[in-house]
Scaffold this motif. Structure first.
Motif, PDB file in Angstrom:
ATOM      1  N   ASN A   1      30.820 112.935 115.081  1.00 42.61           N
ATOM      2  CA  ASN A   1      31.361 111.601 115.321  1.00 42.61           C
ATOM      3  C   ASN A   1      32.885 111.646 115.408  1.00 42.61           C
ATOM      4  O   ASN A   1      33.520 112.619 114.996  1.00 42.61           O
ATOM      5  N   GLY A   2      33.465 110.591 115.914  1.00 38.74           N
ATOM      6  CA  GLY A   2      34.919 110.492 115.959  1.00 38.74           C
ATOM      7  C   GLY A   2      35.490 110.417 114.554  1.00 38.74           C
ATOM      8  O   GLY A   2      34.822 109.970 113.615  1.00 38.74           O
ATOM      9  N   PRO A   3      36.725 110.842 114.350  1.00 40.47           N
ATOM     10  CA  PRO A   3      37.344 110.802 113.026  1.00 40.47           C
ATOM     11  C   PRO A   3      37.386 109.371 112.468  1.00 40.47           C
ATOM     12  O   PRO A   3      37.486 108.406 113.218  1.00 40.47           O
TER      13      PRO A   3
ATOM     14  N   PRO B   1      40.911 102.420 106.559  1.00 45.32           N
ATOM     15  CA  PRO B   1      40.566 101.654 107.760  1.00 45.32           C
ATOM     16  C   PRO B   1      39.900 100.329 107.398  1.00 45.32           C
ATOM     17  O   PRO B   1      39.107 100.251 106.466  1.00 45.32           O
ATOM     18  N   GLN B   2      40.251  99.296 108.129  1.00 43.27           N
ATOM     19  CA  GLN B   2      39.627  97.988 107.984  1.00 43.27           C
ATOM     20  C   GLN B   2      39.774  97.262 109.301  1.00 43.27           C
ATOM     21  O   GLN B   2      40.417  97.760 110.232  1.00 43.27           O
TER      22      GLN B   2
ATOM     23  N   ARG C   1      43.446 104.059 111.788  1.00 45.60           N
ATOM     24  CA  ARG C   1      44.348 105.204 111.573  1.00 45.60           C
ATOM     25  C   ARG C   1      45.011 105.627 112.876  1.00 45.60           C
ATOM     26  O   ARG C   1      46.124 106.143 112.874  1.00 45.60           O
ATOM     27  N   GLN C   2      44.327 105.445 113.983  1.00 47.51           N
ATOM     28  CA  GLN C   2      44.982 105.519 115.294  1.00 47.51           C
ATOM     29  C   GLN C   2      44.910 104.120 115.882  1.00 47.51           C
ATOM     30  O   GLN C   2      43.828 103.557 116.027  1.00 47.51           O
ATOM     31  N   PHE C   3      46.063 103.555 116.193  1.00 49.87           N
ATOM     32  CA  PHE C   3      46.111 102.205 116.723  1.00 49.87           C
ATOM     33  C   PHE C   3      47.133 102.166 117.851  1.00 49.87           C
ATOM     34  O   PHE C   3      47.940 103.089 118.010  1.00 49.87           O
TER      35      PHE C   3
END
Length: 425
Positions: A4-6, A117-118, A123-125
């Motif tokens: 899956n993606g991080p 994360p929420q 974490r990457q935005f």
């Protein structure tokens, strides 16, 4: 084994990515009107840039950066925000030497922060931001604030609140710093570990603490507005006067300090007041950062900017029920029957695409009924049919899926015909 993606990252798939493209296009067009030019900087920079630019005492530098050593032993960091990188580029490329000042820039791109994360905080935005470098005119502050508010409003948001504060100049901040130390020292043992450290390093950061925000001492903390010297007060008054002239409403919040060390004078956040938007209401924030250019090795150069989260912008649009005018339908779908027709179709499809018309066709060997179903699922406005009969007559059958009308068009006229039809569609 599934990979899956991080954690804290997301895939933006077709169907959703068109919203991103639309928003980014609108933002770029607004920047064009304000005469801001696009800049693109590397995704990673030397770690020292963020330590010096963002500030050693900030949560970003202390806890949230993705930092690694390359094979040469150099410490590099995935950019956690955009301003420091833009300023570094401004200095390195000697843009300050251009006769056209201030230098007005905008950027859009991924940023990286290691935090829990929420919803609306990954974490990457992706951030869109602008920077105006080379002017200390309060009118530029108002322009930046106006660009931010106009961006949200032009995209359809209405439930907005602009929160404004002044952090003053160095003299004002020094006076406020001492007042904060005297105020919070009796409560030091009651504050979180981070705030106990901040009280010595940068006491203004205490006001930005998420853990201690409900501590009674926060409500009675000295206001920076009570420590502004005459110059800082006059500057703040000028910014407000320009905003009043522009018809931009705002609310003053003396506890607004932002999370980065480089801010001074004007600081602001734009928040969503839409029902159901979520607990974290901030959409964007920014402020003036006179002194940052010098911090990264450049000449004395004032600056101001802001950054907005594209993810949170899209969340706000959804919360307010704003539907973006995105065209999802396909222009044309080409239905071919038989190998000869399929080969002939490939040349026609290529010419249509080169003429600017959006076209797709079957690559799964479907029968004619299946191809029409594909055209319907894709929302094709027109279906072009080429089979043995059409080839013999040197024609293509064109069906307007919006009206149901069908027309026979000569093969050598189909491109011109479809260009005209698409103009009228």
């Amino acid at each position: 084994m599934n990979i899956n993606g991080p954690r804290g990252t997301q895939d933006i798939l077709p169907g959703a990515v068109e919203q991103w493209q639309y928003v980014e296009h609108v933002l770029a067009d607004i920047c064009r009107r304000y005469n801001y030019k696009e800049i693109r900087t590397p995704i990673f920079e030397h770690t020292e840039l963020f330590q010096r630019g963002v500030g050693d005492s900030t949560d970003i530098v202390q806890k949230e950066m993705y930092t690694f050593e390359d094979r040469g032993g150099r410490s590099l960091t995935l950019r956690p925000e955009g301003t420091a990188a833009v300023v570094r580029s401004f200095v390195q490329n000697k843009v300050y030497g251009s006769p056209n000042q201030p230098t007005k820039l905008f950027y859009t791109g991924p940023m990286f922060r290691y935090e829990r994360p929420q919803q609306g905080r990954m974490r990457q935005f992706v951030q869109f931001g602008i920077e105006a470098l080379g002017s200390a005119d309060p009118a530029v502050d108002a322009e930046v604030l106006g660009l931010a508010m106009n961006s949200y409003q032009e995209l359809g948001l209405r439930s907005l609140k602009l929160v404004l504060n002044s952090l003053g100049d160095a003299e004002s901040r020094k006076s406020h710093r001492q007042a904060l130390i005297e105020h919070f020292t009796p409560y030091k043992g009651e504050l979180c570990e981070d705030c106990q450290s901040r009280l010595d390093q940068n006491p203004m950061r205490v006001l930005d603490c998420k853990k201690d925000r409900d501590h009674p001492a926060m409500a009675t903390a000295p206001s920076i507005l009570d420590h502004l010297n005459e110059f800082s007060q006059n500057y703040f008054n000028e910014v407000k006067a320009y905003l009043d002239e522009m018809g931009i409403d705002y609310v003053i919040d003396p506890n607004l300090v932002r999370g980065l060390d480089y801010y001074n004078h004007t600081a602001f956040e734009i928040m969503s007041e839409a029902e159901g938007f979520g607990a974290i209401t901030t959409l964007s924030g920014g402020g003036r950062y006179n002194g940052l250019v010098e911090e990264v090795g450049g000449p004395e150069t004032p600056g101001i900017g802001f950054a907005m989260s594209i993810e949170r912008l899209l969340m706000a649009l959804e919360a307010e029920g704003v539907e973006l005018p995105i065209e999802q339908n396909l222009d044309c779908y080409f239905v071919s029957m038989g190998e000869v027709a399929k080969k002939k179709a490939s040349g026609i499809v290529n010419e249509l695409r080169r003429s600017g018309i959006q076209v797709d066709q079957d690559y799964a060997g479907k029968k004619i009924k299946g191809q029409f179903k594909s055209a319907d699922r894709l929302g094709a406005k027109f279906v072009l049919v080429l089979g043995e009969n059409e080839l013999e007559n040197n024609q293509i059958n064109v069906k307007n899926m919006m009206t149901g009308d069908q027309t026979e068009v000569a093969l050598d006229q189909i491109v011109d015909y479809m260009k005209q039809e698409m103009k009228e569609a």
